[in-house]
Motif scaffolding. Structure first.
Motif, PDB file in Angstrom:
ATOM      1  N   CYS A  98       0.828  -1.204   0.000  1.00 58.27           N
ATOM      2  CA  CYS A  98       0.000   0.000   0.000  1.00 58.27           C
ATOM      3  C   CYS A  98       0.861   1.252   0.000  1.00 58.27           C
ATOM      4  O   CYS A  98       0.560   2.234  -0.686  1.00 58.27           O
ATOM      5  CB  CYS A  98      -0.932  -0.004   1.210  1.00 58.27           C
ATOM      6  SG  CYS A  98      -2.178  -1.325   1.201  1.00 58.27           S
ATOM      7  N   ARG A 115      -0.753  -1.509  -4.633  1.00 55.76           N
ATOM      8  CA  ARG A 115      -2.143  -1.912  -4.528  1.00 55.76           C
ATOM      9  C   ARG A 115      -2.955  -0.788  -3.912  1.00 55.76           C
ATOM     10  O   ARG A 115      -2.424   0.073  -3.206  1.00 55.76           O
ATOM     11  CB  ARG A 115      -2.284  -3.197  -3.703  1.00 55.76           C
ATOM     12  CG  ARG A 115      -1.894  -3.048  -2.250  1.00 55.76           C
ATOM     13  CD  ARG A 115      -1.895  -4.370  -1.517  1.00 55.76           C
ATOM     14  NE  ARG A 115      -3.247  -4.944  -1.445  1.00 55.76           N
ATOM     15  CZ  ARG A 115      -3.476  -6.185  -1.002  1.00 55.76           C
ATOM     16  NH1 ARG A 115      -2.474  -6.979  -0.668  1.00 55.76           N
ATOM     17  NH2 ARG A 115      -4.706  -6.656  -0.940  1.00 55.76           N
ATOM     18  N   SER A 116      -4.252  -0.786  -4.194  1.00 51.95           N
ATOM     19  CA  SER A 116      -5.165   0.205  -3.618  1.00 51.95           C
ATOM     20  C   SER A 116      -6.537  -0.449  -3.517  1.00 51.95           C
ATOM     21  O   SER A 116      -7.267  -0.550  -4.504  1.00 51.95           O
ATOM     22  CB  SER A 116      -5.216   1.462  -4.483  1.00 51.95           C
ATOM     23  OG  SER A 116      -6.132   2.395  -3.957  1.00 51.95           O
ATOM     24  N   CYS A 156      -5.924  -1.563   2.023  1.00 48.34           N
ATOM     25  CA  CYS A 156      -5.179  -0.317   2.170  1.00 48.34           C
ATOM     26  C   CYS A 156      -5.994   0.726   2.929  1.00 48.34           C
ATOM     27  O   CYS A 156      -5.449   1.512   3.709  1.00 48.34           O
ATOM     28  CB  CYS A 156      -4.764   0.217   0.798  1.00 48.34           C
ATOM     29  SG  CYS A 156      -3.561  -0.813  -0.068  1.00 48.34           S
ATOM     30  N   ARG A 166      -4.368   2.565   6.216  1.00 46.86           N
ATOM     31  CA  ARG A 166      -4.077   3.989   6.249  1.00 46.86           C
ATOM     32  C   ARG A 166      -4.716   4.645   7.462  1.00 46.86           C
ATOM     33  O   ARG A 166      -5.854   4.347   7.818  1.00 46.86           O
ATOM     34  CB  ARG A 166      -4.581   4.671   4.970  1.00 46.86           C
ATOM     35  CG  ARG A 166      -3.840   4.230   3.707  1.00 46.86           C
ATOM     36  CD  ARG A 166      -4.221   5.110   2.536  1.00 46.86           C
ATOM     37  NE  ARG A 166      -3.593   4.645   1.313  1.00 46.86           N
ATOM     38  CZ  ARG A 166      -4.205   3.929   0.377  1.00 46.86           C
ATOM     39  NH1 ARG A 166      -5.485   3.609   0.526  1.00 46.86           N
ATOM     40  NH2 ARG A 166      -3.567   3.547  -0.703  1.00 46.86           N
TER      41      ARG A 166
END
Length: 252
Positions: A32, A37-38, A42, A46
């Motif tokens: 992430c 990747r998203s 993620c 975050r």
């Protein structure tokens, strides 16, 4: 010449994107962070900029309260057909409640909670001047009421599994009727009361993780009729409970 080629290779690796710089990992946090990747994983990793500053959480609250009345006796009709009032000794009250709570938490240091739930209260009494019978060793006169309550409270700091602090607030019972069961004469008879002052609690206490204990003061008066029959059940006691947030609604 060999030294120049090594320096050029290192420089290329330093300026190359992570995806082409030979970084191979299965660690979601690294993936992430490097933009490989998203997705929902993620989003969970975050840290939201509001976290720790302003949060809205949902939780549960339950407690058992034990109280003694300030006025030790009261006068009431033991049967609806009685012409005379009987004097009874107030033996105390027990309340059990459970509810859902919403909490606004600011800077991890102060929380404001609003709770709504269901409670049931039982007050026991015995005749003060007459012989009586009762079944199963129970008190011969029991005043019961159940219904919805609402509550607001402040916490310092916010309540977590690893925090301790103090809190206080106010609670109000929304019901207006109560039923008393009388077995003084050897068989059950019901009489009914209406709230002159609906039960209102003021409480102050401390918590350690999800457990808490408070000193609670309740103000309540029940009227049996328009004459002099009434139960002033106002008094103080202790409350033992379990509560805390279990889901963060904001930020997501």
């Amino acid at each position: 010449m060999k030294t120049i080629r090594i320096i050029s290779l290192m420089a290329g690796l330093m300026i190359a994107p992570a995806a082409t710089a030979g970084v191979v990992t299965t660690d979601p946090a690294v993936q992430c962070a490097t933009g490989q990747r998203s997705d929902g994983i993620c989003d969970d990793i975050r840290v939201n900029p509001w976290s720790g500053k302003l949060e809205l959480a949902l939780g549960l609250d339950s407690a058992l309260a034990i109280r003694k009345a300030d006025e030790k006796t009261f006068r009431a009709r033991l049967n609806s057909s009685d012409q005379e009032l009987s004097t009874l000794k107030n033996e105390g009250s027990e309340t059990f409640r459970i509810g859902a709570t919403a909490r606004l938490e600011v800077f991890e240091s102060v929380g404001a909670a609003v709770t709504a739930g269901f409670e049931t209260t039982s007050t026991d009494a015995t005749p003060d001047t007459m012989a009586y019978t009762s079944s199963s060793g129970s008190y011969p006169f029991t005043l019961d009421y159940s219904g919805v309550y609402v509550e607001s409270a402040m916490y310092f700091p916010i309540q977590r599994l690893n925090t301790r602090g103090i809190f206080g607030g106010i609670r109000r019972f929304l019901g207006k009727s109560a039923k008393a069961t009388n077995s003084t004469y050897g068989q059950d008879a019901n009489v009914y009361f209406t709230a002159e002052k609906p039960p209102v609690d003021l409480f102050l206490g401390g918590f350690f993780g999800p457990f808490y204990m408070t000193l609670v003061s309740r103000n309540e008066i029940w009227k049996q009729d328009n004459e002099t029959a009434s139960v002033n059940n106002s008094g103080a006691g202790f409350e033992f409970g379990l509560s805390g947030p279990i889901a963060v609604m904001f930020p997501r």
